[in-house]
Design an enzyme around this catalytic site. Structure first.
Site, PDB file in Angstrom:
ATOM      1  N   ASP A  47      19.688 -15.530  86.383  1.00 10.73           N
ATOM      2  CA  ASP A  47      18.445 -15.962  85.751  1.00 10.73           C
ATOM      3  C   ASP A  47      18.542 -17.222  84.878  1.00 10.73           C
ATOM      4  OD1 ASP A  47      16.053 -15.424  84.723  1.00 10.73           O
ATOM      5  OD2 ASP A  47      16.309 -12.993  85.357  1.00 10.73           O
ATOM      6  N   GLU A  57       9.354 -18.057  88.312  1.00 13.80           N
ATOM      7  CA  GLU A  57       8.284 -16.904  87.744  1.00 13.80           C
ATOM      8  C   GLU A  57       7.297 -17.913  87.418  1.00 13.80           C
ATOM      9  OE1 GLU A  57       7.933 -13.608  84.166  1.00 13.80           O
ATOM     10  OE2 GLU A  57       9.001 -15.503  83.900  1.00 13.80           O
ATOM     11  N   HIS A 100      11.426  -6.194  85.338  1.00  7.62           N
ATOM     12  CA  HIS A 100      11.793  -5.687  84.170  1.00  7.62           C
ATOM     13  C   HIS A 100      10.527  -5.591  83.165  1.00  7.62           C
ATOM     14  CE1 HIS A 100      12.562  -9.875  84.130  1.00  7.62           C
ATOM     15  NE2 HIS A 100      12.592 -10.052  82.938  1.00  7.62           N
ATOM     16  N   ASP A 101       9.298  -6.305  83.706  1.00  3.39           N
ATOM     17  CA  ASP A 101       8.296  -6.495  82.535  1.00  3.39           C
ATOM     18  C   ASP A 101       7.210  -5.617  82.844  1.00  3.39           C
ATOM     19  OD1 ASP A 101       9.746  -8.545  81.486  1.00  3.39           O
ATOM     20  OD2 ASP A 101       8.988 -10.245  82.883  1.00  3.39           O
ATOM     21  N   ASP A 132      12.836 -18.586  84.735  1.00  2.09           N
ATOM     22  CA  ASP A 132      12.059 -17.726  83.633  1.00  2.09           C
ATOM     23  C   ASP A 132      10.985 -18.643  83.554  1.00  2.09           C
ATOM     24  OD1 ASP A 132      12.298 -15.153  81.944  1.00  2.09           O
ATOM     25  OD2 ASP A 132      11.807 -16.844  80.462  1.00  2.09           O
TER      26      ASP A 132
HETATM   27  C1  GLC Z   1       9.884 -13.694  81.443  1.00  2.00           C
HETATM   28  C2  GLC Z   1      10.715 -12.592  81.402  1.00  2.00           C
HETATM   29  C3  GLC Z   1      10.667 -11.566  80.175  1.00  2.00           C
HETATM   30  C4  GLC Z   1      10.856 -12.481  78.981  1.00  2.00           C
HETATM   31  C5  GLC Z   1      10.023 -13.778  78.807  1.00  2.00           C
HETATM   32  C6  GLC Z   1      10.437 -14.308  77.925  1.00  2.00           C
HETATM   33  O1  GLC Z   1       8.721 -13.259  81.435  1.00  2.00           O
HETATM   34  O2  GLC Z   1      10.663 -11.914  82.726  1.00  2.00           O
HETATM   35  O3  GLC Z   1      11.442 -10.421  80.498  1.00  2.00           O
HETATM   36  O4  GLC Z   1      10.655 -11.431  77.906  1.00  2.00           O
HETATM   37  O5  GLC Z   1      10.143 -14.383  80.155  1.00  2.00           O
HETATM   38  O6  GLC Z   1      11.839 -15.244  78.239  1.00  2.00           O
END
Ligand code: GLC
Ligand code: CA
Length: 544
Positions: free
Chosen positions: A100, A269, A330-331, A202
């Site tokens: 990641d 993402e 995970h979100d 991310d």
């Molecule tokens: C992304 C991650 C999340 C994190 C955020 C800030 O959305 O998936 O878990 O809290 O970015 O880095």
């Protein structure tokens, strides 16, 4: 380009949230050694690529998404040696590993930010985004963070504000500064030289902000959604999906392409309309290899819902682009409710044209665990602790998760205390889901289960070029609850997939062929060519 060179188009990805995966030393926190010890199980399941959420050095205020040093490992997860061993052990099993990479921001504890914050004329000042306020107590403009509220934080010592897209302890790096860009590219190169097969990026779509720093326009939208990042009554034109971020995707791709044997890949993402975010992939050779498509997280369990999703992705991610199929991470709330629906959804996920992402626990149908907002560890929940619990629970039903602890509970491995996630006397960092005594990998590996159903699907996907490399064609439907499509490949038999999303039995068209798979039949049984689909049944048929 050869098939092998484009391995990332055919792969299947499994997401590990290291903290919750497997604790090898009894401190209640999952770790790298724990991942290594479970590689054989993942290999037996048949997943091909692993993506690990961050385990770099971090104060863990956002459990690793706040990095304090990109080139070292957080001691609670292990050492650099462990990380290197993990890469090797994954490769020894003929699998790939993706790390990641949080490019957008660092932790406020990162040495760069500590310097940057120390004075206005510090050489690292410009590594972050600092601006003067509009007057006493007034931020530089109206820009909102992704989590709601102003994204600006005031620093008294230097009397300026810094920008943070996510939470205030995650200050955004300034990619308009060439040193920052070079530094981050070098970090990426560093890990690629260690053998990492690529990166999950991310909040990639937040990297560039507009240099005008003008206010974002008003919008009527109260909350952002997967396909529209506008929200909190603001249209994020200056902060999200900025044209320069699309350009940056190309620059980053060039860095990745410096590493050739084997090829590496990037998955971003990003949030936005499907027809817009496909542009992050460029022409398929000059942008991100893949982007997450999150609409699937909310798709209703109907033939219409899944059919529309398929059509939309097939339209905007035509070859050489490749869609992704994501049903959890995970979100987001875990989606699995009933066993039959879980099987049907996995059948779709592994037979559609696209790269499937499986979030740890989805192989055993792990359930969402409702937990009190008040005692949440997730820093996002911290911001929303004033919300009554019933409302938070209601929001989960709408797919909005304020307390992400709920989808991060420890992996359920076996029938031993703490589901084998950690030792019997240790306190797991988050409570286990109450169904852990029954729902676990050990039980499912040895019976007809979701785990064996996925294992079989992964085998079939690997065996049949039509499934891992073919085109997709929708078949006409005779029933409102039926979704059907076929996968075609010039060198291999055509494969047809039929999915019944309803409670009624559906008659299938008469055809010749072999039935390779049914969600309703244990693997060991002979499968006659079906003439009917039972409620919620899905099948795979190989044409003669
Ligand atoms: C992304 C991650 C999340 C994190 C955020 C800030 O959305 O998936 O878990 O809290 O970015 O880095
Ligand atoms: Ca541990």
């Amino acid at each position: 380009m050869s098939q092998q060179a484009e391995w990332w188009k055919q792969t299947t990805v499994y997401q590990i949230y290291p903290r919750s995966f497997y604790d090898s030393n009894g401190d209640g926190i999952g770790d790298i050694e724990g991942i290594i010890q479970k590689l054989d199980v993942l290999h037996a399941l048949g997943v091909e690529t692993l993506w690990c959420s961050p385990f770099y050095k971090s104060p863990q205020a956002d459990f690793g998404y706040d990095i304090a040093d990109y080139l070292s490992i957080a001691p609670e997860y292990g050492s650099m040696e462990d990380a290197e061993r993990l890469i090797k052990e994954v490769h020894d099993r003929d699998m790939k590993i993706v790390f990641d990479m949080v490019l957008n921001h660092t932790s406020d504890q990162h040495g760069w930010f500590v310097e940057s914050k120390s004075s206005r004329d510090n050489p690292k000042r410009d590594w972050y985004i600092w601006r003067d306020g509009k007057g006493k107590g007034l931020p530089p403009n109206n820009w909102k963070s992704m989590t709601g509220g102003s994204g600006w934080t005031y620093d008294e010592q230097t009397d300026q504000w810094y920008w943070a897209t996510f939470l205030p302890f995650q200050p955004d790096l300034n990619y308009r500064n060439p040193e920052v860009k070079q530094q981050m590219f070098d970090i990426v190169r560093h890990w690629l030289s260690k053998g990492v097969d690529g990166f999950r990026l991310d909040i990639f779509n937040a990297i560039f902000k507009d240099t005008s720093f003008e206010d974002n326009p008003f919008s009527w939208r109260p909350l952002p959604s997967e396909d529209n990042p506008d929200g909190f009554f603001q249209s994020n034109v200056h902060t999200i999906n900025h044209p320069d971020t699309f350009q940056f995707a190309q620059e980053l791709r060039a860095v990745i392409d410096e590493f050739d044997t084997p090829k590496r890949f990037l998955v971003g993402e990003v949030f936005g309309p499907t027809e817009k975010i496909c542009d992050y992939c460029g022409d398929g050779s000059d942008g991100l290899h893949l982007v997450f498509l999150f609409k699937s997280l909310h798709v209703p369990m109907t033939a219409k819902g899944f059919g529309e999703l398929l059509d939309e992705y097939e339209t905007h991610f035509q070859a050489p682009l490749m869609p992704t199929y994501v049903f959890g991470n995970h979100d987001r709330p875990r989606r699995d409710k009933t066993e039959e629906q879980a099987r049907l959804q996995r059948l779709f996920q592994y037979t559609a044209r696209g790269v499937p992402f499986l979030y740890y626990g989805e192989e055993i149908g792990m359930k969402h665990h409702s937990l009190p907002l008040k005692t949440a560890l997730d820093p996002m929940a911290e911001k929303y602790k004033w919300i009554p619990q019933w409302m938070a629970t209601f929001m989960v039903k709408q797919g909005i998760l304020l307390n992400r602890d709920e989808c991060r509970t420890p992996m359920q491995w076996d029938a031993s205390p703490n589901a084998g996630f950690t030792t019997a006397d240790a306190a797991p960092w988050l409570p286990l889901h109450p169904d852990h005594t029954k729902r676990h990998v050990a039980a499912q590996r040895t019976s007809d289960s979701l785990w064996t159903c996925i294992q079989r699907l992964l085998q079939l996907r690997k065996q049949h070029p039509s499934l891992h490399a073919g085109t997709l064609e929708r078949l006409p439907s005779s029933h409102k609850d039926l979704l059907s499509y076929q996968r075609n490949h010039q060198d291999a038999p055509t494969i047809r997939v039929y999915l019944n999303f309803g409670k009624q039995t559906i008659t299938l068209p008469t055809q010749a062929g072999t039935c390779l798979f049914s969600t309703h039949t244990p693997r060991a049984q002979e499968l006659p060519l079906p003439t009917q689909l039972r409620p919620y049944e899905g099948v795979i048929i190989q044409c003669p």
